[in-house]
Design a protein around this motif. Sequence first.
Motif, PDB file in Angstrom:
ATOM      1  N   GLU A 183       0.831  -1.208   0.000  1.00  0.00           N
ATOM      2  CA  GLU A 183       0.000   0.000   0.000  1.00  0.00           C
ATOM      3  C   GLU A 183       0.863   1.255   0.000  1.00  0.00           C
ATOM      4  O   GLU A 183       0.498   2.271  -0.586  1.00  0.00           O
ATOM      5  CB  GLU A 183      -0.936  -0.016   1.218  1.00  0.00           C
ATOM      6  CG  GLU A 183      -1.938  -1.163   1.203  1.00  0.00           C
ATOM      7  CD  GLU A 183      -2.745  -1.219  -0.084  1.00  0.00           C
ATOM      8  OE1 GLU A 183      -3.338  -0.202  -0.457  1.00  0.00           O
ATOM      9  OE2 GLU A 183      -2.769  -2.285  -0.721  1.00  0.00           O
TER      10      GLU A 183
ATOM     11  N   LYS B 254       1.833   2.754  -3.405  1.00  0.00           N
ATOM     12  CA  LYS B 254       0.795   3.331  -4.256  1.00  0.00           C
ATOM     13  C   LYS B 254       0.722   4.838  -4.044  1.00  0.00           C
ATOM     14  O   LYS B 254       0.647   5.305  -2.902  1.00  0.00           O
ATOM     15  CB  LYS B 254      -0.541   2.648  -3.982  1.00  0.00           C
ATOM     16  CG  LYS B 254      -0.504   1.153  -4.329  1.00  0.00           C
ATOM     17  CD  LYS B 254      -1.859   0.498  -4.160  1.00  0.00           C
ATOM     18  CE  LYS B 254      -1.814  -0.946  -4.625  1.00  0.00           C
ATOM     19  NZ  LYS B 254      -3.138  -1.614  -4.535  1.00  0.00           N
TER      20      LYS B 254
ATOM     21  N   GLU C 282      -9.791   0.281 -13.274  1.00  0.00           N
ATOM     22  CA  GLU C 282      -8.666  -0.578 -12.894  1.00  0.00           C
ATOM     23  C   GLU C 282      -7.428   0.252 -12.584  1.00  0.00           C
ATOM     24  O   GLU C 282      -6.665  -0.060 -11.661  1.00  0.00           O
ATOM     25  CB  GLU C 282      -8.367  -1.567 -14.020  1.00  0.00           C
ATOM     26  CG  GLU C 282      -9.409  -2.668 -14.180  1.00  0.00           C
ATOM     27  CD  GLU C 282      -9.230  -3.452 -15.464  1.00  0.00           C
ATOM     28  OE1 GLU C 282      -8.217  -3.208 -16.170  1.00  0.00           O
ATOM     29  OE2 GLU C 282     -10.091  -4.283 -15.789  1.00  0.00           O
TER      30      GLU C 282
ATOM     31  N   ARG D 287      -7.907   1.832  -9.102  1.00  0.00           N
ATOM     32  CA  ARG D 287      -7.754   0.818  -8.041  1.00  0.00           C
ATOM     33  C   ARG D 287      -6.306   0.374  -7.895  1.00  0.00           C
ATOM     34  O   ARG D 287      -5.813   0.164  -6.781  1.00  0.00           O
ATOM     35  CB  ARG D 287      -8.634  -0.384  -8.349  1.00  0.00           C
ATOM     36  CG  ARG D 287     -10.129  -0.098  -8.309  1.00  0.00           C
ATOM     37  CD  ARG D 287     -10.912  -1.258  -8.902  1.00  0.00           C
ATOM     38  NE  ARG D 287     -12.329  -0.957  -9.057  1.00  0.00           N
ATOM     39  CZ  ARG D 287     -13.084  -1.456 -10.022  1.00  0.00           C
ATOM     40  NH1 ARG D 287     -12.551  -2.294 -10.919  1.00  0.00           N
ATOM     41  NH2 ARG D 287     -14.366  -1.145 -10.107  1.00  0.00           N
TER      42      ARG D 287
ATOM     43  N   LYS E 246      -3.870   4.223  -2.783  1.00  0.00           N
ATOM     44  CA  LYS E 246      -3.360   3.756  -1.487  1.00  0.00           C
ATOM     45  C   LYS E 246      -4.492   3.160  -0.643  1.00  0.00           C
ATOM     46  O   LYS E 246      -4.287   2.225   0.129  1.00  0.00           O
ATOM     47  CB  LYS E 246      -2.707   4.939  -0.757  1.00  0.00           C
ATOM     48  CG  LYS E 246      -1.872   4.572   0.455  1.00  0.00           C
ATOM     49  CD  LYS E 246      -1.292   5.816   1.102  1.00  0.00           C
ATOM     50  CE  LYS E 246      -0.338   6.554   0.185  1.00  0.00           C
ATOM     51  NZ  LYS E 246       0.924   5.803  -0.028  1.00  0.00           N
ATOM     52  N   TYR E 247      -5.689   3.736  -0.798  1.00  0.00           N
ATOM     53  CA  TYR E 247      -6.858   3.252  -0.072  1.00  0.00           C
ATOM     54  C   TYR E 247      -7.945   2.897  -1.083  1.00  0.00           C
ATOM     55  O   TYR E 247      -7.845   3.208  -2.265  1.00  0.00           O
ATOM     56  CB  TYR E 247      -7.376   4.327   0.895  1.00  0.00           C
ATOM     57  CG  TYR E 247      -6.294   4.893   1.783  1.00  0.00           C
ATOM     58  CD1 TYR E 247      -5.714   4.116   2.783  1.00  0.00           C
ATOM     59  CD2 TYR E 247      -5.850   6.201   1.616  1.00  0.00           C
ATOM     60  CE1 TYR E 247      -4.706   4.625   3.597  1.00  0.00           C
ATOM     61  CE2 TYR E 247      -4.844   6.722   2.414  1.00  0.00           C
ATOM     62  CZ  TYR E 247      -4.279   5.930   3.394  1.00  0.00           C
ATOM     63  OH  TYR E 247      -3.283   6.433   4.188  1.00  0.00           O
ATOM     64  N   ASP E 248      -8.991   2.265  -0.624  1.00  0.00           N
ATOM     65  CA  ASP E 248     -10.074   1.885  -1.522  1.00  0.00           C
ATOM     66  C   ASP E 248     -10.640   3.111  -2.247  1.00  0.00           C
ATOM     67  O   ASP E 248     -10.818   4.176  -1.631  1.00  0.00           O
ATOM     68  CB  ASP E 248     -11.209   1.205  -0.737  1.00  0.00           C
ATOM     69  CG  ASP E 248     -10.807  -0.176  -0.232  1.00  0.00           C
ATOM     70  OD1 ASP E 248      -9.819  -0.727  -0.743  1.00  0.00           O
ATOM     71  OD2 ASP E 248     -11.494  -0.690   0.669  1.00  0.00           O
ATOM     72  N   VAL E 249     -10.924   2.937  -3.520  1.00  0.00           N
ATOM     73  CA  VAL E 249     -11.570   4.012  -4.279  1.00  0.00           C
ATOM     74  C   VAL E 249     -13.018   4.112  -3.814  1.00  0.00           C
ATOM     75  O   VAL E 249     -13.741   3.105  -3.779  1.00  0.00           O
ATOM     76  CB  VAL E 249     -11.530   3.707  -5.788  1.00  0.00           C
ATOM     77  CG1 VAL E 249     -12.262   4.788  -6.574  1.00  0.00           C
ATOM     78  CG2 VAL E 249     -10.094   3.573  -6.263  1.00  0.00           C
ATOM     79  N   PRO E 250     -13.470   5.306  -3.421  1.00  0.00           N
ATOM     80  CA  PRO E 250     -14.860   5.435  -2.954  1.00  0.00           C
ATOM     81  C   PRO E 250     -15.854   4.911  -3.996  1.00  0.00           C
ATOM     82  O   PRO E 250     -15.702   5.159  -5.189  1.00  0.00           O
ATOM     83  CB  PRO E 250     -15.015   6.946  -2.743  1.00  0.00           C
ATOM     84  CG  PRO E 250     -13.623   7.427  -2.458  1.00  0.00           C
ATOM     85  CD  PRO E 250     -12.738   6.579  -3.312  1.00  0.00           C
ATOM     86  N   ARG E 251     -16.836   4.197  -3.508  1.00  0.00           N
ATOM     87  CA  ARG E 251     -17.802   3.615  -4.428  1.00  0.00           C
ATOM     88  C   ARG E 251     -18.519   4.678  -5.242  1.00  0.00           C
ATOM     89  O   ARG E 251     -18.857   4.473  -6.411  1.00  0.00           O
ATOM     90  CB  ARG E 251     -18.822   2.785  -3.637  1.00  0.00           C
ATOM     91  CG  ARG E 251     -18.229   1.511  -3.036  1.00  0.00           C
ATOM     92  CD  ARG E 251     -19.300   0.675  -2.360  1.00  0.00           C
ATOM     93  NE  ARG E 251     -18.744  -0.552  -1.805  1.00  0.00           N
ATOM     94  CZ  ARG E 251     -19.461  -1.474  -1.174  1.00  0.00           C
ATOM     95  NH1 ARG E 251     -20.769  -1.292  -1.009  1.00  0.00           N
ATOM     96  NH2 ARG E 251     -18.884  -2.564  -0.697  1.00  0.00           N
TER      97      ARG E 251
ATOM     98  N   GLU F 282     -16.439   5.549  -8.255  1.00  0.00           N
ATOM     99  CA  GLU F 282     -16.548   4.531  -9.293  1.00  0.00           C
ATOM    100  C   GLU F 282     -17.894   4.635 -10.006  1.00  0.00           C
ATOM    101  O   GLU F 282     -17.967   4.504 -11.235  1.00  0.00           O
ATOM    102  CB  GLU F 282     -16.374   3.140  -8.678  1.00  0.00           C
ATOM    103  CG  GLU F 282     -14.982   2.883  -8.122  1.00  0.00           C
ATOM    104  CD  GLU F 282     -14.730   1.404  -7.856  1.00  0.00           C
ATOM    105  OE1 GLU F 282     -15.666   0.598  -8.067  1.00  0.00           O
ATOM    106  OE2 GLU F 282     -13.601   1.055  -7.471  1.00  0.00           O
TER     107      GLU F 282
END
Length: 570
Positions: free
Chosen positions: A5, A8, A72, A75, A79-84, A87
């Motif tokens: 992580e 990234k 892709e 993502r 570094k952290y999850d892409v906010p839904r 997306e």
Amino acid sequence: MADTESDKPIIVQGDRTVLVEVHSSRYVEARDALVRFAELVKSPEYMHTYRITPLSIWNACATGLPVATILETLRGLAKYDVPRQVEADVAGFAARYGKLQLVRGDDQTLVLTASDDVLAVELSRQRDLVDFFDRPQSQREFSIPTVQRGRLKQALIKAGWPVEDLAGYATGEPLDIALRDTTRAGIPFGLRDYQHGAADAFHASGSAYGGAGVVVLPCGAGKTIVGLACMARVQSSTLILTTNVTATRQWLAEILDKTHLSEDQVGEYTGQTKEIRPVTAATYNILTWRSKKDQNYPHLELFDRRNWGLIVYDEVHLLPAPVFQVTAGLQARRRLGLTATLVREDGREDEVFALIGPKKVDVPWKVLEQQGWIATAQCHEIRVPLPDLVRMNYAVAEKRDKFRIASENPMKAGVVRELLERHPDESVLVISMYVEQLRELAEQFDIPLLTGTTAQRRRDELFEQFKAGAIRRLAVSKVANFAVDLPDASVAIQVSGTFGSRQEEAQRLGRILRPKSGANQATFYSVVSLDTVEQEFAMNRQMFLIEQGYDYQIHDGTLANGKVELDMAK
């Protein structure tokens, strides 16, 4: 080795801004990926900010970039999850591209087709759109008056719906245009791979998917050659719109040098000459001239004087408002926009998308630099203190006067002197937006001066002497920002610019990027006043250069005994 992580470099935020760590080992990878579908907003030293917008996604879709690849990429770099929600927004913006199409009906009428019934009903109920719909042809199809083709696309993109225009184009007056294998001087000539690819992307083998769009290439990469290649694909009479007389004549010289067209087939339409021939190059200024503000533009009729098959908009990001209006009525003509940057300071990028076409090609500057097609550039910002008396004048000045006071800081002359001494054998441009400042520098350092009031004949003489090496220094105002071919210029010293104009920064850097023999090296200096509004505007001007991948080094000068001392070793 698998990514951790910490490797990234980006953080994607819920408002669709993307933060990029400049010192990450994957910064370059992230920058090159993001520029395909996001816009640079801020570029301080450690963390750059990009924003994903509907237009940035639609341009990505127009180049064929799949939404799955965009997601892709985010993502894989985040570094952290892409906010839904982000997306969902990206997928939603992309889904809108292609849902509306303009096509030709069986009787050759213009038809707007929606992808589903709900969308068709939604559009038909919008107050700003209903007047465009002549009559419904079916639940999802609307007949559109031909004359409204451009204005409808403008209105729809303002409403958040890009139109895929597949209605085709008028053939125009046929004209045999072929590129030479050697120039008239006998020098071998051929398209570079990226120029060939740009022309192919624009033309699309003559299909309904081709014939309208923008090609983005750095200054010095041969946008004019791409224009010639597109002309050869279209094989029709062509109207070329340029920024000034010098650019007009350079276009005509390139056409005669690199195609088989003869002199009686090309014409100049400017304030000095009014020739209308199968290939005609005109200036935006002559088209938008009128004797009084309440009168019509008499020269806009040039658009109707021949059956043009192609209209080329050079420096399309500068398209003036009156030409925007005419362009709305020219949707049956093939349209090619050429530019180094699609940034418009008036925010009308979406109208360029709607009326000229989507971005077809955007070749990264650093890619062409690495391949040797443009010079390697070093960019420096030199911050100069204001002397005490000027600082006091600045402190008590009205807000609107502060920028000019800072721009005309007298301490900048000493910096210019030192920079000229650092580059004694190179071709140097000294650039300013303020003519009086430029005149003083020209007199102090015995440099030929070129401004907007310089006669065209004198401009041509100075440009030729500079290209021939007879003079190595030239002081130029905004008149040299655009489409001036000075291939040997390797150093630019910008002592003042137009507020925070990123597109101007791109053009001024472009004056020195044409490939050179030997080291193929260029140096760009921007001299700004420390702790002033000019420094604040300079931060905005940095954005374009950093977005293109250039290192932007900042140097602070200090005052000592009434002179500025620079530490350029950092």
